[in-house]
Design a protein around this motif. Structure first.
Motif, mmCIF file in Angstrom:
data_model
loop_
_atom_site.group_PDB
_atom_site.id
_atom_site.type_symbol
_atom_site.label_atom_id
_atom_site.label_comp_id
_atom_site.label_asym_id
_atom_site.label_seq_id
_atom_site.Cartn_x
_atom_site.Cartn_y
_atom_site.Cartn_z
ATOM 1 N N LEU A 1 0.842 -1.198 0.000
ATOM 2 C CA LEU A 1 0.000 0.000 0.000
ATOM 3 C C LEU A 1 0.880 1.252 0.000
ATOM 4 C CD1 LEU A 1 -2.664 -1.162 2.626
ATOM 5 C CD2 LEU A 1 -2.865 -1.189 0.128
ATOM 6 N N PHE A 2 0.269 2.391 -0.074
ATOM 7 C CA PHE A 2 1.017 3.652 -0.047
ATOM 8 C C PHE A 2 1.856 3.740 1.224
ATOM 9 C CE2 PHE A 2 1.173 8.231 1.057
ATOM 10 C CZ PHE A 2 1.918 8.664 -0.031
ATOM 11 N N ILE A 3 1.282 3.316 2.344
ATOM 12 C CA ILE A 3 2.004 3.173 3.611
ATOM 13 C C ILE A 3 1.766 1.746 4.095
ATOM 14 C CG2 ILE A 3 2.235 3.975 6.002
ATOM 15 C CD1 ILE A 3 2.997 6.136 4.069
ATOM 16 N N PRO A 4 2.791 0.947 4.355
ATOM 17 C CA PRO A 4 2.573 -0.400 4.900
ATOM 18 C C PRO A 4 1.688 -0.344 6.152
ATOM 19 C CG PRO A 4 4.843 -0.158 4.224
ATOM 20 C CD PRO A 4 4.225 1.206 4.094
ATOM 21 N N PHE A 5 0.755 -1.286 6.247
ATOM 22 C CA PHE A 5 -0.366 -1.163 7.193
ATOM 23 C C PHE A 5 -0.623 -2.491 7.903
ATOM 24 C CE2 PHE A 5 -4.998 -2.059 7.455
ATOM 25 C CZ PHE A 5 -5.354 -1.175 8.456
ATOM 26 N N ARG A 6 -1.055 -2.397 9.164
ATOM 27 C CA ARG A 6 -1.550 -3.540 9.921
ATOM 28 C C ARG A 6 -2.759 -3.097 10.753
ATOM 29 N NH1 ARG A 6 1.725 -5.335 7.002
ATOM 30 N NH2 ARG A 6 3.483 -6.725 7.448
ATOM 31 N N CYS A 7 -3.677 -4.046 10.978
ATOM 32 C CA CYS A 7 -4.758 -3.809 11.927
ATOM 33 C C CYS A 7 -5.053 -5.107 12.654
ATOM 34 C CB CYS A 7 -6.014 -3.257 11.249
ATOM 35 S SG CYS A 7 -6.855 -4.419 10.150
ATOM 36 N N VAL A 8 -5.803 -5.021 13.730
ATOM 37 C CA VAL A 8 -6.097 -6.198 14.541
ATOM 38 C C VAL A 8 -7.602 -6.330 14.748
ATOM 39 C CG1 VAL A 8 -3.892 -6.163 15.750
ATOM 40 C CG2 VAL A 8 -5.827 -4.916 16.707
ATOM 41 N N ALA A 9 -8.057 -7.581 14.873
ATOM 42 C CA ALA A 9 -9.437 -7.901 15.218
ATOM 43 C C ALA A 9 -9.403 -8.953 16.319
ATOM 44 C CB ALA A 9 -10.197 -8.405 13.997
ATOM 45 N N SER A 10 -10.577 -9.308 16.838
ATOM 46 C CA SER A 10 -10.635 -10.214 17.987
ATOM 47 C C SER A 10 -11.407 -11.480 17.653
ATOM 48 C CB SER A 10 -11.296 -9.507 19.179
ATOM 49 O OG SER A 10 -10.554 -8.377 19.574
ATOM 50 N N ASP A 11 -10.764 -12.619 17.889
ATOM 51 C CA ASP A 11 -11.398 -13.932 17.750
ATOM 52 C C ASP A 11 -11.936 -14.309 19.131
ATOM 53 O OD1 ASP A 11 -12.117 -16.567 17.508
ATOM 54 O OD2 ASP A 11 -10.157 -17.276 16.821
ATOM 55 N N ILE A 12 -13.257 -14.173 19.332
ATOM 56 C CA ILE A 12 -13.817 -14.386 20.671
ATOM 57 C C ILE A 12 -13.927 -15.866 21.022
ATOM 58 C CG2 ILE A 12 -15.074 -12.202 20.621
ATOM 59 C CD1 ILE A 12 -17.637 -13.816 20.091
ATOM 60 N N GLU A 13 -13.806 -16.746 20.008
ATOM 61 C CA GLU A 13 -13.858 -18.175 20.301
ATOM 62 C C GLU A 13 -12.563 -18.638 20.964
ATOM 63 O OE1 GLU A 13 -14.571 -22.497 18.081
ATOM 64 O OE2 GLU A 13 -14.538 -20.642 16.919
ATOM 65 N N SER A 14 -11.432 -18.228 20.375
ATOM 66 C CA SER A 14 -10.138 -18.625 20.937
ATOM 67 C C SER A 14 -9.592 -17.588 21.914
ATOM 68 C CB SER A 14 -9.126 -18.854 19.818
ATOM 69 O OG SER A 14 -8.912 -17.654 19.094
ATOM 70 N N LYS A 15 -10.331 -16.472 22.076
ATOM 71 C CA LYS A 15 -9.939 -15.402 23.013
ATOM 72 C C LYS A 15 -8.550 -14.852 22.688
ATOM 73 C CE LYS A 15 -13.631 -15.995 25.632
ATOM 74 N NZ LYS A 15 -14.263 -17.091 24.865
ATOM 75 N N ASP B 1 -14.469 -6.407 17.205
ATOM 76 C CA ASP B 1 -13.621 -5.233 17.380
ATOM 77 C C ASP B 1 -12.252 -5.603 17.959
ATOM 78 O OD1 ASP B 1 -12.595 -2.722 18.757
ATOM 79 O OD2 ASP B 1 -14.395 -1.942 17.797
ATOM 80 N N GLY B 2 -11.210 -5.087 17.296
ATOM 81 C CA GLY B 2 -9.856 -5.373 17.759
ATOM 82 C C GLY B 2 -9.583 -4.850 19.154
ATOM 83 N N GLY B 3 -10.339 -3.838 19.586
ATOM 84 C CA GLY B 3 -10.125 -3.256 20.903
ATOM 85 C C GLY B 3 -10.493 -4.164 22.050
#
Length: 762
Positions: free
Chosen positions: A160-174, A210-212
């Motif tokens: 991408l124009f700026i290398p990027f990462r984001c996070v999400a939450s897997d509530i099954e495996s916590k 939500d990753g939060g």
């Protein structure tokens, strides 16, 4: 010290040693925070204005949205303009633009205020809602704005124009899930999926939220994936307070959300914590959040510049963005694939692309069809991603979920005048090779009662045709009263009963236009007194009219509400032919003493128009008018003739009175809707109309009927209201003005919709 913190410190020590001959690399980390997270836009804006470079960016939730837009080549000013736009407000409220509604699939306006859906195999488990807001507009906007960019860069977030990462939450495996490749719009959407606010989606088979929930400030991801020399962190979030005995919300929050470490584990970094009063869901205060983020960053700018020696000019960034955007391929969809747990939904793709003709869909054409499919009541949820094809075109892959089969609607109109009406509706809907809907409903009250049953069938197609059969009963019980609250009212002086059934064929012309052909058989019975001074011993006149009616209508509707609209356009033209036989039986107050039996046939042409031509902030100005041409012949008496005619009743409460001065075979009326939105959902409105009959029916002294002179009998109609649009319906106080009545002013307080089923022929 926890093991992961120790690991990060060792990592920092290893990779932040002086790197001779290499320029300084800067990473930016953005926390979650809902509307508060839009402070990050101001942070990025201040960094660019001061020529601070950004080489890597990570984010969670709202931070993931801002970071992804920045990573796909949007400048901070462009991101700011977008979140201040109407499109962004629609995303946050779960609404769509008026032109994205599909009129063919919308219900006829009715008194419904609350809807409950349920499935035949589970009334409770599959019926409790998992979201407060629809994500239909959000999901398509993210596909259009960042999903296409991600596909053009081969789904590699480092490209991408700026290398990027984001996070999400897997509530099954916590555990927290880090996205570094794949469908960019899906990754960011998963990171933003606040529980119970919008529906969750599956990515690679995992249901994500939500990753939060588990990592609201992904500095660890920045260190581990990008190894920057310096980190700028922007945090607007905080950990939840300990649970309280009497607070269910605090208990649920602590069960769902893991504490986040909002510090920077390395010295080579700076943490910006914007001071703002913008709350998590206060998306109407976007501008304030951006300003607060900007101000806090400027306050830290000397410290930032002291530790970052490298600079990137505005001209260089602009040129790099131009070059990057040249790499983005325009969307060119030539196929549709669908994934669903319900076999009945495999035909939904036929609503997006023609099966027997090769098509290439641009983003604009795809958008119209996408929302057309989403408007199908039998479809509950769609999630889209773009897939690259070997020939350079694209496949749109959609995940589709079916709506519950049953829907219960509850509503009505509660008024301080004696016109209270309840409403109940039940719908059963199916989807497969055919789309069907079976619907029954009832209005009940002293003034108005109705029962309706209809069955609709439709074939899945890009341009579907709807076939409907219906049967309907109406009863109107007028009484001479402008009373409010508990004042006494006179007995009923006019009762109308209608029974009709028929067939209707409807087809769309675009998303907000439809045309219908309707054929029906009807039977009407009106019971009335021809004088207000009648005794309990008097008997009423009765007029029965039975026959056939056929009509053609053209309807365009993009109003933002089914009643008391403040935006949009409405045009309806209807041509109706009526043929039937009248039987009038005189009562004791009649001028006649013999039955009248005769045939009638006529043509009725009607045009209704409304358009809000000014929408400037809190001020709205609408033009509203109606014109009718009717060739109806006289019935046996004056009252029977008026009852068969069209009425002018653009003020909603006018429908609850019998007002002879606003009934005529031919008339034109025009008016203004002047509305001031005092605050969100609170309107002060004045609706004023001039009514001009072209011809009127006049009763002579001996009871015979004649037409008036042309353009005789003009009058006005007006209403002043304060309306609060609650989540389920309008709450209002209205003062109506009908100048030719003995008491021209009528005041009422009401809650709900003053809406009724269609008349048989009038």
């Amino acid at each position: 010290m926890k093991t992961n913190h120790l690991y990060l410190l060792l990592f920092c020590l290893l990779f932040t040693l002086p790197s001779f001959g290499q320029e300084q690399r800067i990473g930016v980390v953005l926390s979650g925070g809902g509307a508060t997270g839009l402070c990050h836009i101001g942070v990025l804006k201040a960094l660019e204005e001061n020529e601070i470079p950004v080489d890597y960016i990570t984010g969670t939730s709202a931070g993931a949205l801002v970071a992804s837009m920045y990573a796909t080549g949007f400048s901070p000013e462009q991101i700011e303009a977008y979140v201040l736009s109407e499109e962004f407000q629609l995303m946050t409220t779960g609404k769509v633009r008026p032109d994205q509604h599909f009129l063919l699939h919308e219900e006829e306006p009715n008194g419904s205020m609350i809807s409950f859906s349920f499935s035949k195999d589970s009334i409770l488990r599959k019926s409790l809602p998992t979201n407060f807001n629809s994500s239909s507009y959000l999901d398509f906007e993210m596909l259009k704005n960042i999903g296409i960019v991600g596909a053009s860069r081969n789904y590699d977030f480092d490209s991408l124009f700026i290398p990027f990462r984001c996070v999400a939450s897997d509530i099954e495996s916590k555990k927290s899930i880090v996205f570094k490749d794949g469908h960019l719009n899906a990754a960011v959407r998963a990171s933003m999926t606040f529980p119970f606010f919008i529906k969750p989606i599956r990515v690679n088979g995992i249901l994500l939220f939500d990753g939060g929930l588990y990592n609201n400030f992904p500095t660890d991801v920045m260190y581990e994936d990008f190894n920057p020399d310096f980190i700028i962190g922007s945090n607007v979030s905080y950990n939840a307070a300990p649970p309280e005995e009497n607070s269910l919300i605090s208990q649920l929050t602590n069960m769902l959300v893991s504490p986040t470490d909002f510090t920077l584990p390395c010295e080579e970094g700076i943490l910006i914590e914007p001071d703002t009063d913008v709350a998590t869901f206060s998306f109407s205060n976007v501008e304030q959040a951006i300003q607060d983020g900007y101000r806090s960053t400027i306050a830290n700018m000397d410290s930032i510049k002291a530790q970052i020696s490298r600079r990137v000019s505005h001209q260089e960034l602009t040129q790099r963005r131009i070059e990057f955007r040249k790499l983005i391929k325009p969307i060119n969809v030539t196929s549709i694939s669908s994934t669903t747990d319900d076999k009945e939904l495999r035909h939904t793709r036929l609503s997006l692309i023609k099966s027997k003709k090769s098509e290439s869909l641009s983003i604009d054409k795809l958008e119209k069809r996408y929302f057309r499919l989403y408007a199908t009541p039998q479809v509950d949820f769609i999630y889209p991603v773009i897939e690259n094809k070997a020939d350079g075109t694209h496949n749109l892959a959609i995940k589709v979920r079916k709506s519950n089969e049953f829907k219960l609607d509850v509503g009505g109109h509660i008024s301080s005048r004696p016109v209270n009406t309840g409403y109940l509706g039940l719908t059963y809907q199916t989807i497969g090779n055919l789309i069907t809907k079976t619907h029954i409903e009832s209005y009940f009250g002293k003034f108005y009662g109705s029962a309706k049953a209809d069955f609709t069938i439709e074939f899945p197609a890009v341009y579907p045709i709807s076939l409907q059969s219906y049967f309907l009963l109406n009863r109107w019980d007028y009484f001479r009263s402008f009373a409010t609250f508990f004042e006494d009212v006179h007995p009923s002086f006019l009762v109308q009963n209608e029974m009709y059934g028929g067939l209707k064929v409807s087809l769309p012309f675009g998303n907000t236009i439809k045309s219908s052909l309707d054929a029906r058989l009807f039977g009407l019975e009106d019971s009335y007194y021809q004088t207000e001074n009648f005794l309990s011993t008097d008997t009423a006149d009765v007029t029965r009219f039975e026959g056939f009616s056929g009509s053609w209508s053209f309807l365009q509707n993009s109003l933002n509400r089914k009643q008391f609209a403040t935006n949009g356009h409405f045009v309806e033209f209807k041509a109706r032919y009526v043929y039937g036989e009248e039987l009038s039986i005189p009562g004791t107050t009649s001028f006649q003493n013999f039955d009248v039996r005769r045939n009638h046939s006529w043509i009725n042409l009607g045009l209704t128009y409304q358009s809000f031509v000014v929408n400037k902030g809190f001020f709205h100005l609408g033009l509203h008018g109606q014109a009718v041409f009717n060739s109806q012949s006289f019935f046996a008496n004056y009252t029977a003739t008026l009852l068969a005619m069209n009425e002018f009743s653009l003020v909603p409460d006018a429908k609850t009175f019998f007002l002879p001065e606003y009934r005529a075979p031919q008339f034109a009326a025009a008016g203004l809707n002047v509305i001031a939105t005092l605050r969100k959902n609170l309107d002060l409105r004045v609706d004023a109309y001039f009514f001009q009959p072209i011809l009127r029916v006049v009763k002579t002294d001996n009871g015979s009927l004649v037409f008036s002179d042309y353009f005789d009998g003009e009058t006005v109609m007006g209403s002043a209201s304060i309306v609060y649009h609650t989540l389920i319906g309008p709450l209002r106080a209205s003062l109506n003005y009908f100048p030719k009545q003995s008491d021209p002013f009528s005041f009422q307080i009401s809650f709900g919709y003053a809406l009724f089923n269609e008349r048989a022929i009038r």
